[in-house]
Write an enzyme that holds these catalytic residues in place. Structure first.
Site, PDB file in Angstrom:
ATOM      1  N   LYS A  97       0.828  -1.206   0.000  1.00  0.00           N
ATOM      2  CA  LYS A  97       0.000   0.000   0.000  1.00  0.00           C
ATOM      3  C   LYS A  97       0.863   1.257   0.000  1.00  0.00           C
ATOM      4  CE  LYS A  97      -3.766  -2.411   2.256  1.00  0.00           C
ATOM      5  NZ  LYS A  97      -4.324  -2.889   3.525  1.00  0.00           N
ATOM      6  N   GLN A 104      -4.556  -1.245   9.784  1.00  0.00           N
ATOM      7  CA  GLN A 104      -4.509  -2.586   9.191  1.00  0.00           C
ATOM      8  C   GLN A 104      -5.158  -3.617  10.119  1.00  0.00           C
ATOM      9  OE1 GLN A 104      -3.458  -3.212   6.158  1.00  0.00           O
ATOM     10  NE2 GLN A 104      -3.334  -5.431   6.154  1.00  0.00           N
ATOM     11  N   ASP A 144     -10.906   3.339   4.161  1.00  0.00           N
ATOM     12  CA  ASP A 144     -11.249   1.907   4.113  1.00  0.00           C
ATOM     13  C   ASP A 144     -12.757   1.713   3.955  1.00  0.00           C
ATOM     14  OD1 ASP A 144      -9.309  -0.112   4.200  1.00  0.00           O
ATOM     15  OD2 ASP A 144      -8.914   0.203   6.336  1.00  0.00           O
TER      16      ASP A 144
HETATM   17  N1  GUE Z   1      -7.748  -2.006   7.188  1.00  0.00           N
HETATM   18  C1  GUE Z   1      -7.519  -2.922   6.250  1.00  0.00           C
HETATM   19  N2  GUE Z   1      -7.797  -2.635   4.962  1.00  0.00           N
HETATM   20  C2  GUE Z   1      -7.563  -3.551   3.984  1.00  0.00           C
HETATM   21  O1  GUE Z   1      -7.829  -3.294   2.782  1.00  0.00           O
HETATM   22  C3  GUE Z   1      -7.013  -4.827   4.339  1.00  0.00           C
HETATM   23  C4  GUE Z   1      -6.739  -5.073   5.699  1.00  0.00           C
HETATM   24  N3  GUE Z   1      -7.022  -4.106   6.623  1.00  0.00           N
HETATM   25  N4  GUE Z   1      -6.217  -6.245   6.089  1.00  0.00           N
HETATM   26  C5  GUE Z   1      -5.850  -7.276   5.133  1.00  0.00           C
HETATM   27  C6  GUE Z   1      -6.673  -7.206   3.875  1.00  0.00           C
HETATM   28  C7  GUE Z   1      -6.057  -7.921   2.688  1.00  0.00           C
HETATM   29  N5  GUE Z   1      -5.872  -6.913   1.660  1.00  0.00           N
HETATM   30  C8  GUE Z   1      -5.238  -7.139   0.447  1.00  0.00           C
HETATM   31  C9  GUE Z   1      -5.024  -6.140  -0.489  1.00  0.00           C
HETATM   32  C10 GUE Z   1      -4.334  -6.384  -1.663  1.00  0.00           C
HETATM   33  C11 GUE Z   1      -3.844  -7.637  -1.950  1.00  0.00           C
HETATM   34  C12 GUE Z   1      -3.083  -7.864  -3.208  1.00  0.00           C
HETATM   35  O2  GUE Z   1      -2.672  -6.953  -3.874  1.00  0.00           O
HETATM   36  N6  GUE Z   1      -2.818  -9.124  -3.603  1.00  0.00           N
HETATM   37  C13 GUE Z   1      -2.021  -9.476  -4.761  1.00  0.00           C
HETATM   38  C14 GUE Z   1      -0.976 -10.512  -4.431  1.00  0.00           C
HETATM   39  C15 GUE Z   1      -0.153 -10.230  -3.230  1.00  0.00           C
HETATM   40  C16 GUE Z   1       0.721 -11.416  -2.853  1.00  0.00           C
HETATM   41  O3  GUE Z   1       1.414 -11.942  -3.726  1.00  0.00           O
HETATM   42  O4  GUE Z   1       0.666 -11.822  -1.672  1.00  0.00           O
HETATM   43  C17 GUE Z   1      -2.899 -10.053  -5.852  1.00  0.00           C
HETATM   44  O5  GUE Z   1      -3.982 -10.549  -5.551  1.00  0.00           O
HETATM   45  O6  GUE Z   1      -2.477 -10.050  -7.003  1.00  0.00           O
HETATM   46  C18 GUE Z   1      -4.071  -8.650  -1.051  1.00  0.00           C
HETATM   47  C19 GUE Z   1      -4.767  -8.400   0.131  1.00  0.00           C
HETATM   48  C20 GUE Z   1      -6.254  -5.710   2.164  1.00  0.00           C
HETATM   49  N7  GUE Z   1      -6.729  -5.809   3.412  1.00  0.00           N
END
Ligand code: GUE
Length: 284
Positions: A53, A97, A120
């Protein structure tokens, strides 16, 4: 027939180019959009997400502030950090987070964030705004899913959308967003009697459970749009979604991959919300 891919990385690149342009325009008026990311503890997955992020902010001309706190930070101290960020004029968006350590009441912390900075979209004021159609921040993951549907020119009016999962951060807001676009919406969950009977009627399926192979080819109507919100690991430790991708792609009309689908879109919508927060707070 093999489904067409909805590429979250490609769509993100397009949308982030627009974010960067709007950020530059704001900067020319003396305001740099700023996001504060607050991390408590050392959850390894959270550290990766948070770094992604912050990097996305840097790459697109947003200012970011990463606050790392030890796992034993008290709830009171976290609340006072949130309060300081609420009052910091350089910060337009605040993200705490999740998950937080068990001694901290996460909902209480979220409610302490000023709704004007709740990028968020987790605050009850944001949830209420989404429910009633008032202006407010939409949760990034379902918002990103809507952008993916929009990117393929999909007309939701009159369609049947089935959402699997009823969380406050994905399932419920997803259902409201689809409803606002005049889809007929069914929300399924762990107590749904016959999930396949529901999903086989769906023109759009959104899988947001957090469990592998929740949706298999036999559960999908030919030509349906399948959006995979899941983030799981398979037996080889590889990232995978809730959808049996290889099977479902032979039946569906459109499908989002994992990785490279909803994940990057979530981060993109976080940038969009932060920019929006900065624009709202800047007089014309
Ligand atoms: N307050 C809060 N806000 C959130 O938005 C929040 C959170 N807490 N806690 C955890 C989850 C999870 N999350 C993700 C965002 C992007 C990918 C992402 O970009 N994933 C990549 C791959 C990343 C990798 O390789 O591990 C993809 O899907 O291509 C994953 C997970 C946001 N979260």
């Amino acid at each position: 027939m093999t489904a067409q891919l909805i590429d979250g990385n490609a769509l993100s690149r397009t949308l982030r180019t627009d974010v960067a342009a709007r950020a530059a325009a704001l900067k020319a008026r003396g305001v740099t959009p700023g996001l504060a990311v607050v991390l408590v503890g050392e959850n390894p997955a959270s550290q990766v997400y948070v770094r992604n992020k912050v990097k996305a902010c840097e790459d697109n001309g947003l200012h970011s502030l990463l606050e790392k706190h030890p796992a034993d930070l008290s709830e009171a101290d976290l609340l006072s950090r949130v309060d300081a960020l609420n009052n910091d004029p350089a910060i337009h968006g605040i993200l705490v987070q999740l998950p937080l350590p068990p001694h901290i009441d996460a909902q209480k912390v979220i409610e302490a964030i000023s709704p004007e900075k709740d990028v968020d979209g987790f605050h009850v004021a944001s949830a209420g705004a989404l429910m009633t159609g008032a202006p407010g921040f939409w949760p990034c993951t379902p918002y990103g899913c809507m952008k993916m549907l929009e990117s393929i020119g999909y007309e939701l009016r009159g369609k049947h959308a089935v959402v699997i999962g009823r969380s406050n951060i994905v399932g419920k807001p997803m259902a409201l967003m689809l409803l606002a676009k005049n889809a007929t919406v069914t929300v399924c969950h762990s107590a749904t009697a016959d999930l396949g009977a529901m999903t086989r009627q769906a023109d759009v399926v959104v899988a947001a459970v957090g469990k592998r192979n929740v949706l298999t080819a036999d559960m999908v109507k030919p030509g349906a749009v399948v959006i995979d919100v899941g983030m799981n690991r398979n037996d080889e430790g590889k990232l995978c979604g809730d959808v049996d991708f290889d099977g479902v792609r032979e039946v569906a009309g459109w499908i989002t991959p994992v990785p490279g689908g909803v994940g990057p879109m979530t981060i993109t919508m976080l940038l969009v919300n932060t920019l929006e927060a900065a624009e709202r707070g800047t007089p014309a």
